[in-house]
Design an enzyme around this catalytic site. Structure first.
Site, PDB file in Angstrom:
ATOM      1  N   CYS A 141       0.809  -1.228   0.000  1.00 31.03           N
ATOM      2  CA  CYS A 141       0.000   0.000   0.000  1.00 31.03           C
ATOM      3  C   CYS A 141       0.840   1.275   0.000  1.00 31.03           C
ATOM      4  O   CYS A 141       0.273   2.373   0.071  1.00 31.03           O
ATOM      5  CB  CYS A 141      -0.940   0.021   1.199  1.00 31.03           C
ATOM      6  SG  CYS A 141      -0.089   0.302   2.774  1.00 31.03           S
TER       7      CYS A 141
ATOM      8  N   CYS B  90      -2.530  -1.906   5.407  1.00 29.65           N
ATOM      9  CA  CYS B  90      -3.128  -2.928   4.537  1.00 29.65           C
ATOM     10  C   CYS B  90      -3.006  -4.351   5.092  1.00 29.65           C
ATOM     11  O   CYS B  90      -3.536  -5.284   4.495  1.00 29.65           O
ATOM     12  CB  CYS B  90      -2.527  -2.852   3.134  1.00 29.65           C
ATOM     13  SG  CYS B  90      -0.847  -3.507   2.990  1.00 29.65           S
TER      14      CYS B  90
ATOM     15  N   CYS C 115      13.159  -8.250  11.542  1.00 27.01           N
ATOM     16  CA  CYS C 115      13.741  -9.066  10.469  1.00 27.01           C
ATOM     17  C   CYS C 115      12.712  -9.104   9.341  1.00 27.01           C
ATOM     18  O   CYS C 115      11.700  -9.786   9.447  1.00 27.01           O
ATOM     19  CB  CYS C 115      14.034 -10.468  11.008  1.00 27.01           C
ATOM     20  SG  CYS C 115      14.601 -11.631   9.763  1.00 27.01           S
TER      21      CYS C 115
ATOM     22  N   CYS D 255       1.806  -4.593   8.056  1.00 22.11           N
ATOM     23  CA  CYS D 255       1.504  -3.191   7.756  1.00 22.11           C
ATOM     24  C   CYS D 255       0.236  -2.730   8.480  1.00 22.11           C
ATOM     25  O   CYS D 255      -0.791  -3.402   8.437  1.00 22.11           O
ATOM     26  CB  CYS D 255       1.336  -3.028   6.249  1.00 22.11           C
ATOM     27  SG  CYS D 255       0.832  -1.362   5.754  1.00 22.11           S
TER      28      CYS D 255
HETATM   29 ZN    ZN Z   1       0.680  -1.810   3.519  1.00 22.13          ZN
END
Ligand code: ZN
Length: 180
Positions: free
Chosen positions: A92, A150, A167, A147
């Site tokens: 995103c 998204c 990581c 994230c």
């Molecule tokens: Zn994203």
């Protein structure tokens, strides 16, 4: 390409795996229940259908970002990238990691000491497997990072060389240099 590491930590199989692991190591079922509640209640800003995700991402990237797979070590050029700039979520475009917090480690993924504040969320991805080399392997939760906007899988929190790191799969990131 055949760079996907075989992993038992498939996010879609998370609950079955973690339940068995919980019985083995005594992780509280209450903690698991809370994780399940958090996972189901959170509303991502960017929501796409599976078809839309597959149209946007390559098959390889889809396996990483949307199915929680892990790329092979040193398969992404981001693992030893040192230029200044920002790493964005490939799903995103949200800024996820600042190059100033990046560290090159020979394990061969993209390591950061911190994410861009408030742009990366965490979840439980089972128990840290021994092959990760983390001092907490075998009993502590493997913390997955994804994230905030998204929900795409980015990587994991791991203790590497005694330091807590993010990581991250290079395949999950788009690097935007600040020097070019
Ligand atoms: Zn994203």
């Amino acid at each position: 390409m055949s760079m996907i590491v075989k992993t038992e930590l498939n996010r879609r199989g998370f609950f079955a795996y973690s339940s068995a692991a919980a019985l083995t190591v005594g992780v509280s079922s209450r903690a698991m229940a809370l994780e399940a509640e958090g996972a189901s209640d959170y509303q991502y800003e960017v929501i796409r259908t599976e078809a839309e995700w597959r149209a946007q991402l390559s098959e390889f990237d889809y396996a990483i970002l949307r199915e929680g797979k892990t790329e092979k070590q040193k398969s992404s050029p981001h693992w030893n990238e040192t230029a200044e700039g920002i790493y964005h979520c490939k799903g995103c475009d949200l800024p996820s990691y600042d190059g100033k917090w990046k560290v090159v480690l020979k394990k061969g993924w993209a390591f950061f000491y911190h994410a861009v504040p408030n742009n990366v969320l965490t979840g439980i991805d089972g128990i840290i497997p021994p092959e990760y080399g983390d001092s907490a392997a075998g009993f502590a939760a493997l913390i997955e990072t994804h994230c905030r906007r998204c929900g795409s899988h980015l990587g994991h929190l791991l203790i590497v060389e005694g330091i807590q790191t993010h990581c991250i799969n290079g395949a999950s990131l788009v690097f935007k240099s600040s020097t070019t």
